[in-house]
Design an enzyme around this catalytic site. Structure first.
Site, PDB file in Angstrom:
ATOM      1  N   ASP A 163       0.801  -1.216   0.000  1.00 18.64           N
ATOM      2  CA  ASP A 163       0.000   0.000   0.000  1.00 18.64           C
ATOM      3  C   ASP A 163       0.837   1.270   0.000  1.00 18.64           C
ATOM      4  O   ASP A 163       0.553   2.209  -0.742  1.00 18.64           O
ATOM      5  CB  ASP A 163      -0.928   0.008   1.217  1.00 18.64           C
ATOM      6  N   ASP A 166       5.163   0.844   3.987  1.00 17.00           N
ATOM      7  CA  ASP A 166       5.300  -0.412   4.712  1.00 17.00           C
ATOM      8  C   ASP A 166       5.045  -1.569   3.756  1.00 17.00           C
ATOM      9  O   ASP A 166       4.942  -1.386   2.550  1.00 17.00           O
ATOM     10  CB  ASP A 166       4.341  -0.442   5.905  1.00 17.00           C
TER      11      ASP A 166
END
Length: 619
Positions: A163, A166
């Site tokens: 996304d 991370d």
């Protein structure tokens, strides 16, 4: 008449005087001249016939079958044709025979240059086994064991996109990103083709939709659950997870749990929208388009299932901490639009225009925040899609009441973006504060720029010069100026003179909050905590994550290029999808305007078909 008149004409003379004159002339003539001859000698023939033959040659005619013309005129015409052939025809033949050199296309504008870079961000976010032509040398295969231990998943959950900075795969914003990219392709496919990015953006969409088809049993007609997330993060703990560890995706060694939900009207609705929109993009591949549509139908039916309609994040703190959903009626309206355009099923249009749907979605309330497009609020985009239906197809009864409401609400949403009405605050540098000065403002700005410019294109395509804002009337140029000003702000026209798109311009963020970009591509595998030194390093990222739009400045136009401050420097998928959509809508490279008809290809005729003409009369 005189019997011996060899010359023709009348010799008759009347009266006595005439008789005397005739006698006197006869007496003066040589008698031999009065002798009748049967033929003339050569001198007489030449004297009498010569001038007449000459006249005949002078006025000679040529019979051309269809008409008769003078020979002299014919020669003049033929001569003119010959001269024209020499002067005009021969040069044309020579020019045609020369080697052809295609004129080079016009150079791309700045929006096109930024668009090419923005698309590369998605290549850098890919999870799974990467294709050889991925084009990001510091990325490799990763997440190959995601979901493989789930007994109900035949192929695990390998693939998709990380996304942000991370290594978590959040399916809700991922599906929204694919919906938004597909929408931009449906509207502006000619522009993508002119830029040479058509195949690239389709590959990006397909990478996402292939993965979304794995998140539920897409081959079934009825499903009872859908996977919402891969990877977790619990803030404030020291348990190795996708936040505590600072590792490249290729080096992950900690557990990556998957989260399934049995009630997901919002998530399943968004997944249905993404798959249905992509099915329109891939209509040139009937088998894949049909597969997408089957999956979209299953997800849509699951979303609309009665009895279990709590949001997908309800009761799931691992989800709610990051992508908490505040409702699902907007996803109902949004997914219904794409499902109707993809299938032409009139019952879906009936549902979307039932007055109860906009009432439950609060669509017609004058609440400014409801007009701001985001991964959580699709209401303004959904109403714009249904406004498109009204503008170009004008179905009338029984859809008109709700469609007119969507149309009016869309117009008011556009009015709220204008600085004149002071609905939202603006920074001194010229950025509209659609999230009220909270962090990560640019994703909302990019989305608004896309909707504004797209609405202006709808108006232009329908030959409407503008729209009403109460007693005021504004031209579409006002919306285009707004959209351009906000994207220009993102690209560097701001007090910091900072391009917030990595790799575009000379001054852009160098310390992007991103694990893969901040860790050297040196063959060394760093442990969960061993990567912290790269997180906390003051040096620039060793890898450039080209095209990433970072979170953006604060409400005072200030920006901190610090890796650990994710509120400024972290990019997201949803943010970049909106940026791509806005950039392709604004670019002037290639064809301008929208593709009016492709989206309606599956929509049936809305009016009675005209009866066939009567058969020909026979006696």
């Amino acid at each position: 008449m005189h019997a011996n008149n060899l010359w023709g004409g009348s010799f008759e003379i009347h009266g006595e005087q005439a008789m005397e004159d005739e006698q006197s002339r006869n007496m003066e003539l040589d008698p031999r001249a009065l002798v009748r001859r049967s033929e003339l000698d050569e001198t007489q023939q030449s004297w009498l016939l010569g001038p007449q033959v000459a006249a005949k040659r002078k006025d000679a005619y040529v019979d051309l079958g269809c008409f008769v013309c003078k020979r002299k005129v014919l020669w003049w015409v033929l001569g003119a044709f010959f001269v024209a052939f020499v002067v005009i025809g021969i040069p044309i033949i020579i020019a045609k025979s020369l080697p052809k050199h295609k004129s080079s296309p016009p150079p791309p504008d700045e929006y096109s240059k930024a668009l090419r870079k923005a698309l590369l961000f998605f290549n850098a976010q890919k999870s799974g086994r990467l294709p050889k032509n991925n084009g990001i040398p510091w990325r490799g295969n990763s997440g190959l064991s995601d979901g493989v231990n789930q007994t109900d998943l035949n192929h695990g959950l390998v693939g998709g996109y990380y996304d942000a900075g991370d290594n978590i795969k959040f399916h809700f914003p991922m599906a929204f990103s694919m919906s938004l990219l597909s929408w931009s392709v449906v509207e502006y496919s000619d522009k993508y083709k002119a830029l040479g990015e058509y195949d690239h953006v389709r590959d990006i969409i397909k990478w996402g939709t292939d993965y979304l088809l794995l998140t539920f049993n897409s081959s079934a007609s009825k499903i009872d659950k859908i996977y919402a997330q891969v990877g977790t993060a619990k803030n404030g703990t020291k348990t190795p997870d996708d936040h505590y560890c600072w590792q490249r995706p290729e080096d992950m060694s900690y557990p990556r749990p998957v989260i399934a939900v049995t009630s997901a009207p919002d998530l399943a609705g968004e997944v249905a929208a993404a798959l249905a929109a992509a099915s329109i993009v891939f209509r040139d591949n009937p088998a894949y388009s049909a597969r997408l549509l089957r999956g979209a139908t299953a997800a849509y039916n699951f979303a609309r299932r009665s009895g279990q309609r709590s949001t997908y994040s309800h009761g799931n703190p691992e989800i709610a901490a990051f992508y908490n959903s505040t409702g699902y009626w907007d996803e109902y309206m949004w997914s219904a639009a794409w499902m109707y355009y993809a299938t032409g099923n009139s019952s879906i249009a009936t549902f979307a225009t039932d007055p109860r749907l906009p009432k439950n979605a609060n669509a017609f309330l004058r609440v400014p925040d409801l007009g701001v497009l985001s991964w959580d609020n699709k209401l303004p985009a959904a109403m714009l899609l249904w406004t498109r239906f009204r503008i170009f197809l004008n179905p009338g009864y029984p859809y008109e009441e709700s469609l007119r409401g969507y149309f009016n609400a869309t117009g008011m949403n556009m009015c709220s973006l204008l600085r004149t009405f002071k609905v939202f605050n603006w920074t001194k540098g010229g950025m509209i504060e659609l999230n009220h000065g909270q962090p990560q403002p640019l994703q909302y700005v990019a989305n608004a720029a896309f909707l504004a410019n797209l609405y202006a294109d709808y108006m232009d395509a329908s030959n409407v010069p503008g729209w009403d804002c109460g007693p005021y009337y504004f031209s579409t140029d006002v919306l285009r100026s707004f959209a351009a000003s906000q994207i220009n702000y993102i690209l560097g026209d701001n007090p910091q003179k900072m391009s917030y798109v990595v790799g575009y311009g000379q001054n852009y963020p160098r310390h992007v909050h991103h694990r893969g970009a901040s860790t050297p591509h040196n063959g060394v595998k760093y442990s969960c905590t061993g990567g912290w030194k790269w997180r906390d390093a003051k040096s620039r990222n060793p890898n450039t994550i080209t095209g990433a739009m970072v979170a953006g400045p604060d409400r005072f136009d200030r920006f901190s290029d610090v890796r650990t401050n994710y509120k400024y420097t972290e990019p997201t998928m949803a943010g970049n999808a909106g940026l791509v959509a806005a950039l392709v809508s604004l670019t002037k490279t290639g064809e301008t305007g929208i593709d009016v008809n492709t989206i309606f290809a599956s929509v049936p005729s809305l009016f009675p078909v005209s009866p066939p003409p009567p058969p020909p009369w026979q006696p």
